[in-house]
Design a protein around this motif. Sequence first.
Motif, PDB file in Angstrom:
ATOM      1  N   UNK A   1     -34.483 -29.961 -37.982  1.00 37.21           N
ATOM      2  CA  UNK A   1     -34.300 -31.419 -37.426  1.00 37.21           C
ATOM      3  C   UNK A   1     -35.356 -32.677 -38.409  1.00 37.21           C
ATOM      4  N   UNK A   2     -36.665 -32.490 -38.952  1.00 34.71           N
ATOM      5  CA  UNK A   2     -37.187 -33.413 -40.066  1.00 34.71           C
ATOM      6  C   UNK A   2     -36.534 -34.085 -41.217  1.00 34.71           C
ATOM      7  N   UNK A   3     -35.824 -32.910 -41.756  1.00 31.10           N
ATOM      8  CA  UNK A   3     -35.811 -32.541 -43.049  1.00 31.10           C
ATOM      9  C   UNK A   3     -34.546 -33.313 -43.398  1.00 31.10           C
ATOM     10  N   UNK A   4     -33.342 -33.412 -42.004  1.00 32.48           N
ATOM     11  CA  UNK A   4     -31.745 -33.627 -42.026  1.00 32.48           C
ATOM     12  C   UNK A   4     -32.280 -35.804 -41.905  1.00 32.48           C
TER      13      UNK A   4
ATOM     14  N   UNK B   1     -36.932 -26.601 -45.916  1.00 32.28           N
ATOM     15  CA  UNK B   1     -37.276 -27.444 -47.249  1.00 32.28           C
ATOM     16  C   UNK B   1     -38.514 -28.036 -46.999  1.00 32.28           C
ATOM     17  N   UNK B   2     -39.359 -27.229 -45.807  1.00 27.82           N
ATOM     18  CA  UNK B   2     -40.823 -27.764 -45.406  1.00 27.82           C
ATOM     19  C   UNK B   2     -40.937 -29.233 -44.854  1.00 27.82           C
ATOM     20  N   UNK B   3     -39.941 -29.790 -44.522  1.00 31.73           N
ATOM     21  CA  UNK B   3     -39.766 -31.212 -43.664  1.00 31.73           C
ATOM     22  C   UNK B   3     -40.314 -31.968 -44.333  1.00 31.73           C
TER      23      UNK B   3
ATOM     24  N   UNK C   1     -24.865 -35.529 -41.201  1.00 31.36           N
ATOM     25  CA  UNK C   1     -24.976 -34.495 -42.072  1.00 31.36           C
ATOM     26  C   UNK C   1     -24.017 -33.808 -41.935  1.00 31.36           C
ATOM     27  N   UNK C   2     -22.787 -33.375 -41.128  1.00 25.30           N
ATOM     28  CA  UNK C   2     -21.473 -32.884 -41.370  1.00 25.30           C
ATOM     29  C   UNK C   2     -20.363 -33.143 -42.540  1.00 25.30           C
TER      30      UNK C   2
END
Length: 321
Positions: free
Chosen positions: A9-12, A198-200, A168-169
Motif C-alpha cells: 500500500x505504501x508503494x501505491x 518495491x520495498x516501500x 491505481x486500477x
Amino acid sequence: MTVIWTMKPEDVARIRFAFSPLWELVASLRTLQGPARQSIHLPWIKCVRPRLAGLDLAELFALVPPTGYFADFVTPPPDTPLPDFAAELDQVRRASPERALVEARNLAGSDPAVLARFISDPVAGVARVADALEAYWETCFAEFWPRVYGLLERDVLRRSRQLAQGGAHELFAGLDPAVKWTGEHLYVDRPWCLVSELHGDGLVLVPSAFYWPSVAVMSPPYQSMLVYPVQGVGTLWEQGPPPAPAALSALLGRSRAQILLALAEPSTTTALAGRMSLTPGAVSQHLGVLSDGGLAVGMRVGKQVVYRRTPIGDALASNSA
C-alpha cells in the motif's frame, strides 16, 4: 516473460510521475540506429542527421545498442518531477564506475573494440560518455525538447487525473497493454523475468515519446521506474499550432483562437508558448483575456499553473470546428 513487482500500500501511495529529458535523449540514439522502427520520428531524423558528422557517438551507440539491454547508468531515474537536463547529466557524471563497468559487461552485440576501451577504464569512460551526451543534446536535441516536453506534460496531466479519480486500477488499465495490475502485483511484459518487491519506495512513471511504442523498467539498485509510451505521439512533429477556424479567429483573434483550441488538453503557459511559437509573456496575456472572458481557467498543479477550457470554452471551440 514478465517482470512482476509486488506493490505494498505504501508503494501505491507513492506512485509519482516524472519527466526525463535524459531518457528521451538516450532513447533517441536507438531511433537514429533504427529509423524504420520509429518512422514517426523521421522529420526529426532528417533534421538532425546532417549534424551528426561533427559528433563522436561511437561509445554512446555501444552502450545503447539498437535493441535489447542498454547500460542503465546513462538513464538514472529522475529524483524530482521536473528535472532539467543539466541535473540529470550531473547524475551520469557521478555514476559509480564499478556499476557502469558491470553494466557495460552485460551488453551484447555492441562494438567490442569500443566497449573494451570503456571497460579498461570506466572512470574515464563515464566522463567521456557524459561529455558525448552533452554535445549530442546541444547539437541535436535541446531545440526540440520544449515540443517533446509539451506532449509529455499533456499525457501526465491526463493520467494524473485518472489516478486521482479512479485510483491505481484505472491508471494501470489505460497505461499500456503490456502492463497489468492485480491490486497487489504489477505485471510488465518484458523479454526477461524478474520478481521483486518495491520495498516501500514507490514507483516512478515516466512517459516517453522516443521509446514509443515500447515499455521499459528499471529496478534496484536504482529507484523502481516504469517507462511507458506517451499518447498522441503522432502529433509531435506536426508543424505549428492547431489551425483556428475563420469564424473563431474573427471573434477572438488568431492567436487566442489557436490557444483556445490547443487547450483541448490542459497545458502550462510555457508548453503553450513552445507549441504556438509565441513568447510566454504573449501567451500569458492571451490566457488572461480568455480567463476574463470565462473561456479558460487556471489551476495550480504542484508549482505550476495549468490552464484548461471552461465548459463555455469547450462549447465555443466545438461549435466553431
